[in-house]
Structure formats: structure tokens, C-alpha cells
Design a protein around this motif. Structure first.
Motif, PDB file in Angstrom:
ATOM      1  N   VAL A 209      -8.883 -37.112 -26.778  1.00  0.00           N
ATOM      2  CA  VAL A 209      -8.111 -37.569 -25.623  1.00  0.00           C
ATOM      3  C   VAL A 209      -9.037 -37.814 -24.432  1.00  0.00           C
ATOM      4  CG1 VAL A 209      -6.221 -37.080 -24.040  1.00  0.00           C
ATOM      5  CG2 VAL A 209      -6.109 -36.269 -26.401  1.00  0.00           C
ATOM      6  N   LEU A 210      -8.916 -39.014 -23.851  1.00  0.00           N
ATOM      7  CA  LEU A 210      -9.551 -39.333 -22.569  1.00  0.00           C
ATOM      8  C   LEU A 210      -8.427 -39.555 -21.571  1.00  0.00           C
ATOM      9  CD1 LEU A 210     -12.212 -41.947 -23.765  1.00  0.00           C
ATOM     10  CD2 LEU A 210     -12.492 -39.471 -23.541  1.00  0.00           C
ATOM     11  N   ARG A 211      -8.658 -39.211 -20.315  1.00  0.00           N
ATOM     12  CA  ARG A 211      -7.565 -39.328 -19.332  1.00  0.00           C
ATOM     13  C   ARG A 211      -8.037 -39.973 -18.044  1.00  0.00           C
ATOM     14  NH1 ARG A 211      -2.702 -38.148 -17.321  1.00  0.00           N
ATOM     15  NH2 ARG A 211      -2.558 -37.304 -15.202  1.00  0.00           N
ATOM     16  N   HIS A 212      -7.236 -40.933 -17.566  1.00  0.00           N
ATOM     17  CA  HIS A 212      -7.382 -41.468 -16.225  1.00  0.00           C
ATOM     18  C   HIS A 212      -6.393 -40.732 -15.320  1.00  0.00           C
ATOM     19  CE1 HIS A 212      -8.909 -45.533 -18.010  1.00  0.00           C
ATOM     20  NE2 HIS A 212      -9.847 -44.600 -17.997  1.00  0.00           N
ATOM     21  N   GLU A 213      -6.865 -40.209 -14.217  1.00  0.00           N
ATOM     22  CA  GLU A 213      -5.985 -39.462 -13.334  1.00  0.00           C
ATOM     23  C   GLU A 213      -4.940 -40.357 -12.678  1.00  0.00           C
ATOM     24  OE1 GLU A 213      -5.752 -36.239 -13.117  1.00  0.00           O
ATOM     25  OE2 GLU A 213      -7.344 -36.120 -14.637  1.00  0.00           O
ATOM     26  N   ARG A 214      -5.259 -41.629 -12.523  1.00  0.00           N
ATOM     27  CA  ARG A 214      -4.280 -42.589 -12.004  1.00  0.00           C
ATOM     28  C   ARG A 214      -4.304 -43.824 -12.908  1.00  0.00           C
ATOM     29  NH1 ARG A 214      -6.730 -46.677  -9.123  1.00  0.00           N
ATOM     30  NH2 ARG A 214      -8.934 -46.349  -8.615  1.00  0.00           N
ATOM     31  N   PRO A 215      -3.195 -44.541 -12.989  1.00  0.00           N
ATOM     32  CA  PRO A 215      -3.146 -45.699 -13.886  1.00  0.00           C
ATOM     33  C   PRO A 215      -4.134 -46.787 -13.459  1.00  0.00           C
ATOM     34  CG  PRO A 215      -0.927 -45.022 -13.223  1.00  0.00           C
ATOM     35  CD  PRO A 215      -1.886 -44.266 -12.357  1.00  0.00           C
TER      36      PRO A 215
ATOM     37  N   ASP B 269      -5.178 -41.704 -22.100  1.00  0.00           N
ATOM     38  CA  ASP B 269      -4.003 -41.486 -21.251  1.00  0.00           C
ATOM     39  C   ASP B 269      -4.250 -42.155 -19.910  1.00  0.00           C
ATOM     40  OD1 ASP B 269      -1.934 -40.631 -19.694  1.00  0.00           O
ATOM     41  OD2 ASP B 269      -2.181 -38.498 -20.120  1.00  0.00           O
ATOM     42  N   ASP B 270      -3.534 -43.240 -19.662  1.00  0.00           N
ATOM     43  CA  ASP B 270      -3.754 -44.021 -18.440  1.00  0.00           C
ATOM     44  C   ASP B 270      -2.859 -43.529 -17.304  1.00  0.00           C
ATOM     45  OD1 ASP B 270      -4.986 -46.075 -16.950  1.00  0.00           O
ATOM     46  OD2 ASP B 270      -3.301 -47.420 -17.328  1.00  0.00           O
ATOM     47  N   GLY B 271      -3.110 -42.297 -16.872  1.00  0.00           N
ATOM     48  CA  GLY B 271      -2.385 -41.772 -15.716  1.00  0.00           C
ATOM     49  C   GLY B 271      -0.949 -41.395 -15.986  1.00  0.00           C
TER      50      GLY B 271
ATOM     51  N   VAL C  17      -6.157 -46.033 -28.674  1.00  0.00           N
ATOM     52  CA  VAL C  17      -4.754 -46.197 -28.285  1.00  0.00           C
ATOM     53  C   VAL C  17      -4.612 -45.969 -26.781  1.00  0.00           C
ATOM     54  CG1 VAL C  17      -2.371 -45.462 -28.677  1.00  0.00           C
ATOM     55  CG2 VAL C  17      -4.051 -45.313 -30.540  1.00  0.00           C
ATOM     56  N   PRO C  18      -4.347 -47.015 -25.996  1.00  0.00           N
ATOM     57  CA  PRO C  18      -4.016 -46.801 -24.589  1.00  0.00           C
ATOM     58  C   PRO C  18      -2.544 -46.408 -24.468  1.00  0.00           C
ATOM     59  CG  PRO C  18      -3.999 -49.141 -25.063  1.00  0.00           C
ATOM     60  CD  PRO C  18      -4.361 -48.436 -26.349  1.00  0.00           C
ATOM     61  N   VAL C  19      -2.241 -45.426 -23.638  1.00  0.00           N
ATOM     62  CA  VAL C  19      -0.855 -44.969 -23.541  1.00  0.00           C
ATOM     63  C   VAL C  19      -0.566 -44.484 -22.133  1.00  0.00           C
ATOM     64  CG1 VAL C  19      -1.428 -42.624 -24.282  1.00  0.00           C
ATOM     65  CG2 VAL C  19       0.895 -43.478 -24.615  1.00  0.00           C
ATOM     66  N   LYS C  20       0.655 -44.684 -21.701  1.00  0.00           N
ATOM     67  CA  LYS C  20       1.111 -44.165 -20.417  1.00  0.00           C
ATOM     68  C   LYS C  20       2.576 -43.738 -20.573  1.00  0.00           C
ATOM     69  CE  LYS C  20       1.610 -45.270 -15.486  1.00  0.00           C
ATOM     70  NZ  LYS C  20       3.070 -45.050 -15.394  1.00  0.00           N
ATOM     71  N   ASP C  21       2.807 -42.413 -20.590  1.00  0.00           N
ATOM     72  CA  ASP C  21       4.167 -41.864 -20.648  1.00  0.00           C
ATOM     73  C   ASP C  21       4.988 -42.430 -21.799  1.00  0.00           C
ATOM     74  OD1 ASP C  21       4.020 -40.078 -18.444  1.00  0.00           O
ATOM     75  OD2 ASP C  21       4.131 -41.786 -17.089  1.00  0.00           O
ATOM     76  N   ARG C  22       4.422 -42.453 -22.986  1.00  0.00           N
ATOM     77  CA  ARG C  22       5.168 -42.910 -24.159  1.00  0.00           C
ATOM     78  C   ARG C  22       4.809 -42.002 -25.325  1.00  0.00           C
ATOM     79  NH1 ARG C  22       4.102 -48.856 -24.968  1.00  0.00           N
ATOM     80  NH2 ARG C  22       5.636 -49.302 -23.362  1.00  0.00           N
ATOM     81  N   ALA C  23       5.097 -40.707 -25.143  1.00  0.00           N
ATOM     82  CA  ALA C  23       4.684 -39.706 -26.128  1.00  0.00           C
ATOM     83  C   ALA C  23       5.351 -39.932 -27.481  1.00  0.00           C
ATOM     84  CB  ALA C  23       4.992 -38.302 -25.611  1.00  0.00           C
ATOM     85  N   ASP C  24       6.636 -40.304 -27.485  1.00  0.00           N
ATOM     86  CA  ASP C  24       7.333 -40.509 -28.754  1.00  0.00           C
ATOM     87  C   ASP C  24       6.736 -41.682 -29.527  1.00  0.00           C
ATOM     88  OD1 ASP C  24       8.984 -38.394 -28.251  1.00  0.00           O
ATOM     89  OD2 ASP C  24      10.644 -39.613 -27.466  1.00  0.00           O
ATOM     90  N   GLY C  25       6.441 -42.779 -28.824  1.00  0.00           N
ATOM     91  CA  GLY C  25       5.806 -43.917 -29.483  1.00  0.00           C
ATOM     92  C   GLY C  25       4.429 -43.566 -29.996  1.00  0.00           C
TER      93      GLY C  25
END
Length: 450
Positions: A113-119, A93-95, A66-74
Motif C-alpha cells: 500500500v502506498l498512500r497520498h495524504e490528499r487526492p 490510496d489517493d487520499g 491499482v489506484p483507488v479512492k474510497d472504494r474499498a468494496d470494489g
């Protein structure tokens, strides 16, 4: 047999015809029936409807990415809808600005969870999850979708065929709430006419056919078939690019509408229109990378002549279009090794003519609307023709799509207005992309040579 993707004619030997049941099904029981089934499925003339349970992968063979950026509710809504027994769930988490919120939702659901520090974009986020997955199959699900119960099983069944590298579900509208109905002009339009909804019929996914792509919002892939994954340099149309590359590599790609995933469509006017235009900008990089694979129109010489004559819009041009079609039917009849060649040729040419008129109408209102506008400024006849095409095509489109969602009853006028705005947005993006990439490739029709 006529049909397939792209359309073709197959002549079956008597031994092959004898393997087909009265209802048109073919049961694989030996080497001969297996060869026939493979030929028909690979041609898009048949679709698999049942496979032995022992050949079907299970949910434990699937990692959901699941790619996601600031859509915690979704993200929370999506993770709650996933079935049990999966081989893993990876949230990339794409930034996100609210990294803690996204991470907290993923942790609560037991996802990695994997995280990109910037989108870096959705393609790069999906690729990060793909690289971390270890299962044979990977399902990419965007954070604005909700898979319906039973969505995975029909897709898994398709992977019993080792030639299948990708399978995609049907993407339908997400209702606003458990007891709510889809309402509002754009919401009703998207429920029956979304760019993500490829319709109720299964299909082989083949460029320049009825189902030429599948969206990456929800798709299941064989990990060994996709290599490194999406082109992370593309911020739009990276899903179409992946489909084209997999097709070129020889993998079979399937669309299975029995699997259904709901999508939270954009329905506010500005966001909706800009998204449609954004889709249009993807045609230029695709056309450059895959010349001839995503043309605005596909026409044979006779069908191009018919389309041009129809646009003239006079009695003599209509008569000439009929004459050209009749000549094409006569020419085709001489080549058909069938019992009634003239009747068969007439039917095929009539179907082709209908398709030509539809493509011509799309060209006038969608791909080449700036040309149509220029013509309208210069000619009264052009204004009448374009207006007639815009209204007639809109009515036909409403009639064809009005029943796609049983809970929605789109009105004709609202659908017509939204459809024309949809075409204007996509065409705007198409021309902007062509200008930005300094190419005319996405604006060029291609010929079939026959």
C-alpha cells in the motif's frame, strides 16, 4: 492489399505473396517471412495469433497497480479476481477518507500500500505505483474493474514482440450479480455502447484510426516504454495522452479483445451524463498538446464536398454527391497499379463515402450539435435534416452494436434516446473544454490532402 491503420494500399511482390497461406496466415520460419510479418503487423494489416511459449513473459513479470479512492468494496472484488503468481500488487490510496478501510482490504490480499495524504488524481496515483514497480511489465487496473479468468495470457503473448510497449484488453459490462441480468435503459445501452468497449476485433492502436486510444481502466505496459508514465497534470484523457506519446516515440500499441475485463459502468442518469460530458472536456487539452491527433472529423476534399452535399438534402445535391464520388473514383483509378483499377477505385470510394456520411452524421448530432441547434432555430429545412440524421444515425448505431453483449437485447427506441443523450453530453463537454482552454483546436476538422 488494402487495409491497415491508417488505411493504405500495399503491393506485395510475388515472393512475399508466396509466403502467405491460403487462409491468409503467415508463419514466421526464416528472415524473409519475419520481414513480411513485421511489415504487415506494423501496418495493422495482420494480427499476431500465436507465438512460441519461450518468448512470452509470465505473470511473475507483471506488477499490478491499482489506484483507488474510497472504494474499498470494489478494491476487494478486484483483488480477489487477480491471478496467482504475479510479480507484485501495489494499491495506491489517493487520499481516501476511509484510509483504514482501503488499507485493510489491501493488507488482507497481501498487496503493498502506498498512500497520498490528499487526492492527486488517478494519473499521479498510477505513476506512484509505476515508480515503485520493479518488474518488466506493469498492469494498471482501476478499482471498478474485474478481470475475467484468462485475461492476462493474451496480453502477455503480445509482449513477445519487443516493439510492443502497450496492450489493452476489451472492457465489457459488469453484470450486477452472479445470477442477475443487465437491466435498465442506460445499463443496456452501456453494455453494447460503452465508451470503454472498443469492440470485438483486434487492432493496432493508432491515432485517427478505428482504435485510436485505449482506456487506462485496464492496460498492460512495458515499464521501459512509458518513462515516468501518465501526465499527472491531466485529470481526464491522460490515457489518450499516454497512447499518443508512446505512438510518437515509435512503440507498437495493441488492442486484444480476447482478453476481457468487466467494468462497473455508471448507469444512474446524472452520473452517467456527467461522465460522458467529462470525457468530452478532455479533447481540448489533447488537441493543444497533440495538434491534429484527435480531430472531430478527418476528410479529404472530395469527401468534404460529399458530406456538405448530403446535408443539403435535395435531389440535385444527392446527384451532385454521386457525381463528385464518381469523379474521385476516376481520378483514383488512374493511380492504382492493380488489374482492375476502375472497379477497385469504385469500391474504395464507396467505402470512403459511407465513412464520410457517418462522420457527417456524428458531426451533426455530436461534435457540432450547438451549431445544429442554431440552424434548427432559423430554418425549417434544417430542422427536417437534423431530425432525419438523428433518427437514421441512431437506427444504424443500434443495428451495428445491438449484438455486442449476448446477454443484452437493447430496444431500438431506448438505444436511440440514450445515444442522442450520449452525443449531447460529449458535445457539451467538448465545447466547454474548448471555451475553458480558449482554443478551437478540438473543433477543427482535418484534411487528408487527397
Amino acid at each position: 492489399m488494402f487495409g491497415g491503420a491508417p488505411p493504405r494500399m500495399l503491393r506485395l511482390a510475388r515472393a512475399a505473396r508466396d509466403l502467405l497461406a491460403a487462409d491468409g496466415t503467415c508463419t514466421v520460419a526464416d528472415e524473409a517471412s519475419a520481414r513480411l510479418a513485421r511489415a504487415l503487423v506494423d501496418a495493422g494489416m495482420a494480427h499476431p495469433v500465436a507465438v512460441p511459449d519461450g518468448d512470452v513473459p509470465s505473470a511473475c513479470d507483471v506488477t499490478v497497480v491499482v489506484p483507488v479512492k474510497d472504494r474499498a468494496d470494489g478494491l476487494r472484488r478486484l483483488l480477489a479476481a487477480l491471478p496467482g503468481g504475479l510479480g507484485g500488487v501495489i494499491v495506491v490510496d489517493d487520499g481516501s477518507v476511509d484510509a483504514d478501510g482501503v488499507g485493510g482490504v489491501a493488507d488482507a490480499a497481501g498487496a503493498r500500500v502506498l498512500r497520498h495524504e490528499r487526492p492527486l488524481g488517478p494519473a499521479a496515483a498510477r505513476n506512484a505505483g509505476l515508480a515503485a514497480a520493479t518488474t518488466a511489465l506493469v498492469a494498471f487496473l482501476d478499482s471498478d474493474v474485474v478481470p475475467l479468468p484468462g485475461w492476462l495470457e493474451p496480453l502477455l503473448a503480445l509482449f513477445a514482440d519487443p516493439a510492443v510497449g502497450l496492450a489493452a484488453p476489451r472492457i465489457v459490462a459488469l453484470p450486477p450479480g452472479p445470477l442477475s441480468r443487465i437491466d435498465g435503459l442506460l445499463a443496456r445501452y452501456e453494455a453494447v455502447r460503452s465508451s470503454l468497449d472498443l469492440g470485438p476485433d483486434p487492432a493496432l492502436v493508432v491515432p485517427r484510426s478505428r482504435v485510436a486510444y485505449v482506456p487506462s481502466a485496464a492496460v498492460l505496459v512495458r515499464r521501459t516504454a512509458v518513462g515516468p508514465g501518465f501526465d499527472d497534470g491531466m485529470r481526464v484523457a491522460e490515457d489518450v495522452d499516454l497512447v499518443l506519446r508512446m505512438h510518437e516515440a515509435g512503440w507498437r500499441l495493441r488492442y486484444e479483445p480476447a482478453a476481457r475485463v468487466e467494468h462497473d459502468h455508471r448507469t444512474t442518469p446524472a452520473a452517467w451524463w456527467l461522465r460522458k460530458a467529462y470525457y468530452g472536456t478532455g479533447a481540448a487539452p489533447l488537441a493543444v498538446a497533440h495538434p491534429g491527433s484527435v480531430p472531430p472529423m478527418v476528410l479529404s476534399p472530395w469527401s468534404a464536398a460529399v458530406g456538405a452535399l448530403v446535408l443539403v438534402g435535395t435531389p440535385w445535391s444527392a446527384a451532385a454527391a454521386v457525381a463528385v464520388s464518381a469523379a474521385a473514383a476516376q481520378r483514383l483509378a488512374r493511380k492504382l497499379p492493380v488489374r482492375r483499377p476502375r472497379a477497385t477505385a469504385a469500391r474504395l470510394i464507396a467505402m470512403g463515402a459511407v465513412g464520410t456520411v457517418a462522420q457527417t452524421a456524428d458531426g451533426v448530432t455530436r461534435h457540432y450539435w450547438p451549431v445544429s441547434l442554431a440552424a434548427c432555430l432559423l430554418s425549417r429545412r434544417a430542422r427536417r435534416t437534423v431530425a432525419a440524421v438523428a433518427v437514421a444515425e441512431g437506427i444504424v448505431d443500434w443495428w451495428r452494436h445491438r449484438g455486442r453483449d449476448a446477454s443484452v437485447r437493447p430496444g431500438l427506441l431506448g438505444h436511440l434516446v440514450a445515444h442522442r443523450l450520449d452525443d449531447l453530453a460529449y458535445g457539451t463537454g467538448l465545447w466547454w473544454g474548448a471555451l475553458r482552454h480558449r482554443t478551437t483546436e478540438p473543433l477543427r476538422p482535418v484534411g487528408t490532402g487527397s
